[in-house]
Design an enzyme around this catalytic site. Sequence first.
Site, PDB file in Angstrom:
ATOM      1  CD  GLU A 115       5.041  -2.675  -3.656  1.00 44.95           C
ATOM      2  OE1 GLU A 115       5.425  -1.475  -3.718  1.00 44.95           O
ATOM      3  OE2 GLU A 115       4.000  -3.076  -4.153  1.00 44.95           O
ATOM      4  CB  CYS A 117       3.444   0.004  -6.706  1.00 48.65           C
ATOM      5  SG  CYS A 117       3.798  -1.717  -7.158  1.00 48.65           S
ATOM      6  N   GLY A 135       0.825  -1.198   0.000  1.00 54.16           N
ATOM      7  CA  GLY A 135       0.000   0.000   0.000  1.00 54.16           C
ATOM      8  C   GLY A 135       0.860   1.248   0.000  1.00 54.16           C
ATOM      9  CB  SER A 136       0.058   4.774   0.711  1.00 53.27           C
ATOM     10  OG  SER A 136      -0.331   4.776   2.082  1.00 53.27           O
ATOM     11  N   GLY A 160       2.289   2.433   5.253  1.00 51.43           N
ATOM     12  CA  GLY A 160       3.383   1.502   5.502  1.00 51.43           C
ATOM     13  C   GLY A 160       4.255   1.921   6.662  1.00 51.43           C
TER      14      GLY A 160
END
Length: 485
Positions: free
Chosen positions: A253, A287, A231-232, A236
């Site tokens: 990630e 991403c 995610g963001s 994170g």
Amino acid sequence: MSYFRDLALQYIDGEWRAGGGSWDIIDFNPYNEEKLASITVATVDEVDQAYRAAERAQVGWAATNPYTRRGVFERALRIIEDREDELIEAIVAELGGTRGKAAFELHLAREFMREAIHLSLRPEGRILPSPIDGKENRVYRLPVGVVGVISPFNFPFLLSLKSVAPALALGNAVVLKPHQNTPILGGTMLAKVFEDAGLPPGVLNVVVTDIAEIGDALLEHPIPSVISFTGSDRVGKHVATVCATHFKRAVLECGGNSALVVLDDADVDYAVDAAVFSRFIHQGQACMAANRVLVDRAVLDEFTEKFVAKVRTLKTGDPSEPETHIGPLINSSQVESVMGAVQQTVAAGARVLVGGTSEGNVVAPTVLTDVPADAPVLNQEIFGPVALLIPFDGEDEAVRITNDTPYGLSGGVHTRDVERGVRFAHRVHTGMIHVNDGIIHDEPIVPFGGEKHSGVGRLNGDATVEAFTTQKWISVQHTRSAFPI
């Protein structure tokens, strides 16, 4: 698509049941805003039930013969293959993915399931020498126990599977929380695949919920040893902080702001094709996407003309139509964020070469140039179909611009001299970089992950074994030791 209704439940300890919360997550088609499903959220108590079911089931699952475990993944692969048409329709409906994007995601999902088949037999122990006479050092590689997985909305089936399947294959149990915008594809549909493949009850549990209901319960719970999050970077960072506080391992990630670099000797036509795919696949909601396209001034005019011309050919609209290239963003909030970034950058002096508009949740593929060097957009992830075209003079400047970002996930460089490209790649601070190709790649046995704000740790292949197992040292003294006291 009755499966949206049938799978709009929690999956805990092998049972399909309604959540106990007081409100519902509504699953919408982002293109036509049709209501697909309504799912009552799981509560903190149900998160606890899921983790405790996983803890109970994991002991027997880990003790199961690995060849027997392997059979579950072989069957799961066949189920995915048999249900491909259904999965494609779900990707189109739930996340607005085009049919091309759906095929891309499912191809990778099948490859990762094939790797899970092999991972069942991968863990190996070692016997190491000792400086002490008569001592034997045995090092065992064991499952960590229970893994918590938090997956995103952009490639929900794939990115849930690529943590869930290997964690299970290595003998762990899993509690999965899919993104609230893709609860079916990212969660319960995967649970159904494994249930039908014969995975024992409790080994995989899915809780569809939101932090507004459970707070940090998924992270703070004492049972999971590892949290795998995609995610963001903002979220994170929070996940990493909570995990560290509770002595858990976090695999993160967290997105990127990747650059595709076109050097002065590049094959311009090929670089254009690579750049268009790398920026606009799944509406730019990837991403690894090429937020920034860096082009040497020696080929800037030619590249710009051809790049803009190709972007103009991209068809926007209904993702269910086979010829559509650009479908909707996941929701209106994402549209507002992307369009806000475009408008702010144009107000600061950038020029729009193509696009710059939106209709409903569909944002037109957009190319901006003359972006001011201090524009905030240069240092952020744009989760939408917006490319920043940035000129440079020579390799040193290209390296400086490429590295001038808090992220470091993917990247690419185009040149007719492969070794020149490799030398350039070594200078870029990123976890992954590709010479003469697009920059959106994921392969089952190659370590995947980023540097800087793009994440911590790696997945895939040996890296996955490291992520979801631990090592235990057992020594055996075959002769009598002499003790100093």
